[in-house]
Design a protein around this motif. Structure first.
Motif, PDB file in Angstrom:
ATOM      1  N   PHE A  54     -38.444  32.929 -53.338  1.00  0.00           N
ATOM      2  CA  PHE A  54     -37.229  33.805 -52.685  1.00  0.00           C
ATOM      3  C   PHE A  54     -36.592  32.831 -52.772  1.00  0.00           C
ATOM      4  N   HIS A  55     -35.051  33.329 -52.113  1.00  0.00           N
ATOM      5  CA  HIS A  55     -33.640  33.277 -52.416  1.00  0.00           C
ATOM      6  C   HIS A  55     -33.680  33.804 -50.955  1.00  0.00           C
ATOM      7  N   ALA A  56     -32.976  32.680 -50.011  1.00  0.00           N
ATOM      8  CA  ALA A  56     -32.254  33.893 -48.311  1.00  0.00           C
ATOM      9  C   ALA A  56     -30.636  33.365 -48.627  1.00  0.00           C
ATOM     10  N   VAL A  57     -30.013  34.429 -48.509  1.00  0.00           N
ATOM     11  CA  VAL A  57     -28.790  33.470 -48.052  1.00  0.00           C
ATOM     12  C   VAL A  57     -28.773  34.248 -46.049  1.00  0.00           C
ATOM     13  N   ASN A  58     -28.290  33.545 -45.223  1.00  0.00           N
ATOM     14  CA  ASN A  58     -28.456  33.144 -43.202  1.00  0.00           C
ATOM     15  C   ASN A  58     -27.252  33.409 -42.778  1.00  0.00           C
ATOM     16  N   GLY A 191     -53.217  31.447 -37.793  1.00  0.00           N
ATOM     17  CA  GLY A 191     -52.111  32.856 -36.973  1.00  0.00           C
ATOM     18  C   GLY A 191     -51.539  32.746 -39.386  1.00  0.00           C
ATOM     19  N   ILE A 192     -50.516  33.544 -38.562  1.00  0.00           N
ATOM     20  CA  ILE A 192     -49.080  33.685 -39.781  1.00  0.00           C
ATOM     21  C   ILE A 192     -48.510  32.681 -40.443  1.00  0.00           C
ATOM     22  N   TYR A 193     -48.379  32.523 -42.060  1.00  0.00           N
ATOM     23  CA  TYR A 193     -47.917  31.890 -41.315  1.00  0.00           C
ATOM     24  C   TYR A 193     -45.967  31.964 -42.636  1.00  0.00           C
ATOM     25  N   GLY A 194     -45.499  31.670 -43.066  1.00  0.00           N
ATOM     26  CA  GLY A 194     -44.230  31.801 -43.437  1.00  0.00           C
ATOM     27  C   GLY A 194     -43.219  30.328 -43.344  1.00  0.00           C
ATOM     28  N   PHE A 195     -42.061  31.089 -43.078  1.00  0.00           N
ATOM     29  CA  PHE A 195     -40.508  29.831 -43.417  1.00  0.00           C
ATOM     30  C   PHE A 195     -39.648  30.707 -42.887  1.00  0.00           C
ATOM     31  N   ARG A 196     -38.491  29.463 -42.205  1.00  0.00           N
ATOM     32  CA  ARG A 196     -37.596  29.671 -41.342  1.00  0.00           C
ATOM     33  C   ARG A 196     -36.409  29.398 -42.152  1.00  0.00           C
ATOM     34  N   VAL A 197     -35.055  29.723 -41.489  1.00  0.00           N
ATOM     35  CA  VAL A 197     -34.126  29.838 -42.670  1.00  0.00           C
ATOM     36  C   VAL A 197     -32.760  30.092 -41.156  1.00  0.00           C
ATOM     37  N   ASN A 198     -32.591  28.910 -40.887  1.00  0.00           N
ATOM     38  CA  ASN A 198     -31.309  28.673 -39.420  1.00  0.00           C
ATOM     39  C   ASN A 198     -29.620  29.433 -40.759  1.00  0.00           C
ATOM     40  N   HIS A 199     -28.790  29.706 -39.346  1.00  0.00           N
ATOM     41  CA  HIS A 199     -28.043  30.227 -40.163  1.00  0.00           C
ATOM     42  C   HIS A 199     -26.721  29.204 -40.578  1.00  0.00           C
ATOM     43  N   GLN A 200     -25.807  30.160 -41.478  1.00  0.00           N
ATOM     44  CA  GLN A 200     -24.828  29.283 -41.918  1.00  0.00           C
ATOM     45  C   GLN A 200     -26.005  28.971 -43.229  1.00  0.00           C
ATOM     46  N   LEU A 201     -26.669  28.983 -43.760  1.00  0.00           N
ATOM     47  CA  LEU A 201     -27.433  28.171 -45.073  1.00  0.00           C
ATOM     48  C   LEU A 201     -27.582  29.149 -45.570  1.00  0.00           C
ATOM     49  N   GLU A 202     -27.919  28.786 -46.968  1.00  0.00           N
ATOM     50  CA  GLU A 202     -28.487  29.470 -48.690  1.00  0.00           C
ATOM     51  C   GLU A 202     -29.585  28.668 -48.976  1.00  0.00           C
TER      52      GLU A 202
END
Length: 212
Positions: A54-58, A191-202
């Motif tokens: 995945f690619h996240a722009v936050n 429980g559920i797993y996933g990921f977090r990306v904080n603001h101003q990050l790609e």
């Protein structure tokens, strides 16, 4: 061809189902900054399938998860995170696990994150409360470690993160090195797993998976 998703965070908390190719079943929850000294960037969160991940722009911070992805007991959670470019100041990204009610008022999870300055941290969240290092036996505050890769000359860095949940303890691993351990009872692990990306990050994420 993967369809690009643009998701506007219009409220303090935004829970959005993601239904494009490669992200079917995934959701995100955005956390809007309330700090005048550390505001969100302009624009909408973008989340898409890319390569094997995945690619996240936050512009805003967000947690990403698929409700079907759960783990319990003893397990190892892994994910490879590539920071595409540094932000203007230190922001964190990494693994989320032990999640519950992620799209509700009683959201709860543990998160193990790294940042561009070579530091890592461990937090737990319960509703709107974030526990961050006030009790070192439970969680760990921001700490530097040589195992955390910093951006190179091209502005990118890759950090392979693991959470190794064992019968009585949890090891937190960056690029093969254990940077911290806690008693299993000190954090949420089932429980559920996933990921977090904080603001101003790609950030791109690959290999997000659990093994026994």
């Amino acid at each position: 061809m993967t369809r690009r998703l643009a998701i506007a965070a219009l409220a303090a908390l935004c829970i959005v189902p993601l239904a494009a190719q490669g992200t079917k079943g995934w959701k995100l929850r955005a956390d809007r900054s309330t700090s005048a000294s550390d505001p969100d960037a302009a624009g909408a969160i973008q989340f898409m399938a890319m390569g094997a991940g995945f690619h996240a722009v936050n512009p805003q911070a967000a947690v990403f998860w698929n409700p079907a992805n759960t783990a319990a007991g003893s397990y190892t959670l892994k994910g490879s995170f590539k920071l595409m470019k540094p932000s203007g100041h230190t922001n964190f990204y990494g693994l989320v696990f032990g999640g519950a009610d992620l799209d509700g008022p009683k959201q709860a999870y543990t998160y193990f994150l790294v940042a561009q300055d070579g530091s890592w941290l461990l937090k737990t969240r319960n509703g709107d409360e974030v526990v961050r290092g006030s009790n070192p036996a439970d969680v760990a505050p921001k700490s530097a470690n040589a195992a955390v890769a910093k951006p190179g000359a091209d502005g990118t860095s890759v950090n392979n993160l693991e959470v190794r949940v064992q019968a009585d303890k949890v090891d937190y691993v960056v690029n093969g090195a254990v940077v911290h351990s806690t008693p299993k009872s000190a954090v949420r692990t089932d429980g559920i797993y996933g990921f977090r990306v904080n603001h101003q990050l790609e950030v791109t994420v690959e290999g997000l998976a659990v093994s026994k």
